[in-house]
Write a protein that holds these residues in place. Structure first.
Motif, PDB file in Angstrom:
ATOM      1  N   TYR A   1       0.830  -1.204   0.000  1.00 54.34           N
ATOM      2  CA  TYR A   1       0.000   0.000   0.000  1.00 54.34           C
ATOM      3  C   TYR A   1       0.867   1.257   0.000  1.00 54.34           C
ATOM      4  O   TYR A   1       0.544   2.240  -0.659  1.00 54.34           O
ATOM      5  N   HIS A   2       1.940   1.205   0.733  1.00 53.53           N
ATOM      6  CA  HIS A   2       2.825   2.375   0.819  1.00 53.53           C
ATOM      7  C   HIS A   2       3.396   2.711  -0.558  1.00 53.53           C
ATOM      8  O   HIS A   2       3.416   3.879  -0.966  1.00 53.53           O
TER       9      HIS A   2
ATOM     10  N   ASP B   1       0.667   4.181  -2.712  1.00 52.77           N
ATOM     11  CA  ASP B   1       0.372   5.562  -2.327  1.00 52.77           C
ATOM     12  C   ASP B   1       1.396   6.522  -2.911  1.00 52.77           C
ATOM     13  O   ASP B   1       1.040   7.588  -3.431  1.00 52.77           O
ATOM     14  N   LYS B   2       2.679   6.151  -2.827  1.00 53.04           N
ATOM     15  CA  LYS B   2       3.727   7.015  -3.373  1.00 53.04           C
ATOM     16  C   LYS B   2       3.564   7.172  -4.877  1.00 53.04           C
ATOM     17  O   LYS B   2       3.685   8.270  -5.406  1.00 53.04           O
TER      18      LYS B   2
ATOM     19  N   LEU C   1       0.815   6.822  -6.609  1.00 56.65           N
ATOM     20  CA  LEU C   1      -0.414   7.546  -6.916  1.00 56.65           C
ATOM     21  C   LEU C   1      -0.198   9.049  -6.854  1.00 56.65           C
ATOM     22  O   LEU C   1      -0.674   9.795  -7.699  1.00 56.65           O
ATOM     23  N   LEU C   2       0.514   9.487  -5.839  1.00 58.84           N
ATOM     24  CA  LEU C   2       0.756  10.921  -5.709  1.00 58.84           C
ATOM     25  C   LEU C   2       1.839  11.416  -6.661  1.00 58.84           C
ATOM     26  O   LEU C   2       1.873  12.587  -7.032  1.00 58.84           O
TER      27      LEU C   2
ATOM     28  N   THR D   1      -8.121  11.365  -4.874  1.00 62.82           N
ATOM     29  CA  THR D   1      -6.802  10.965  -4.381  1.00 62.82           C
ATOM     30  C   THR D   1      -6.379  11.771  -3.162  1.00 62.82           C
ATOM     31  O   THR D   1      -5.584  11.300  -2.362  1.00 62.82           O
TER      32      THR D   1
ATOM     33  N   LEU E   1      -8.257   9.957   0.025  1.00 66.55           N
ATOM     34  CA  LEU E   1      -8.155   8.517   0.247  1.00 66.55           C
ATOM     35  C   LEU E   1      -7.625   8.251   1.646  1.00 66.55           C
ATOM     36  O   LEU E   1      -6.729   8.936   2.129  1.00 66.55           O
TER      37      LEU E   1
ATOM     38  N   PRO F   1      -5.493   6.589   4.523  1.00 69.53           N
ATOM     39  CA  PRO F   1      -4.170   5.949   4.578  1.00 69.53           C
ATOM     40  C   PRO F   1      -4.290   4.499   5.051  1.00 69.53           C
ATOM     41  O   PRO F   1      -5.303   4.088   5.621  1.00 69.53           O
ATOM     42  N   GLU F   2      -3.243   3.764   4.804  1.00 73.84           N
ATOM     43  CA  GLU F   2      -3.247   2.322   5.097  1.00 73.84           C
ATOM     44  C   GLU F   2      -3.522   2.026   6.563  1.00 73.84           C
ATOM     45  O   GLU F   2      -4.273   1.114   6.884  1.00 73.84           O
TER      46      GLU F   2
END
Length: 103
Positions: free
Chosen positions: A35-36, A39-40, A42-43, A61, A64, A66-67
């Protein structure tokens, strides 16, 4: 001479296949993203912030979860306890509804 021949069943039965083991399949394993990492990415990449180059997902986005907010502890459910809890909550709501109608 090079024509393949289907062996007779009697010939196959005579062979001892009990000690033969098939070779395991060779599979290429790719690393699964966490997930981390997602996330990186995605941004980092603007391409993920639009869908079909028409729908803007930037607002989505930004909000969303966070994990760490998505992870829950595993809790075993006891049917009797769960049934009692739900039924008592329903009865208390019903009683409140009755009191409000009387007032």
């Amino acid at each position: 001479a090079d024509i393949p021949v289907i062996p007779d069943l009697e010939d196959v039965q005579e062979e001892d296949l009990a000690m033969q083991v098939a070779a395991p399949p060779s599979v290429q394993v790719n690393r699964v993203l966490t997930y981390h990492d997602l996330d990186k990415d995605l941004l980092k990449y603007a391409a993920f912030q639009t869908l079909d180059w028409e729908v803007d997902l930037k607002l989505l986005t930004k909000v969303l979860a966070p994990e760490h907010e998505l992870q829950e502890d595993d809790v075993t459910w006891d049917w009797d306890h769960l049934f009692t809890e739900v039924s008592s909550e329903l009865v208390s709501e019903w009683d409140l509804g009755q009191l409000e109608r009387e007032d």
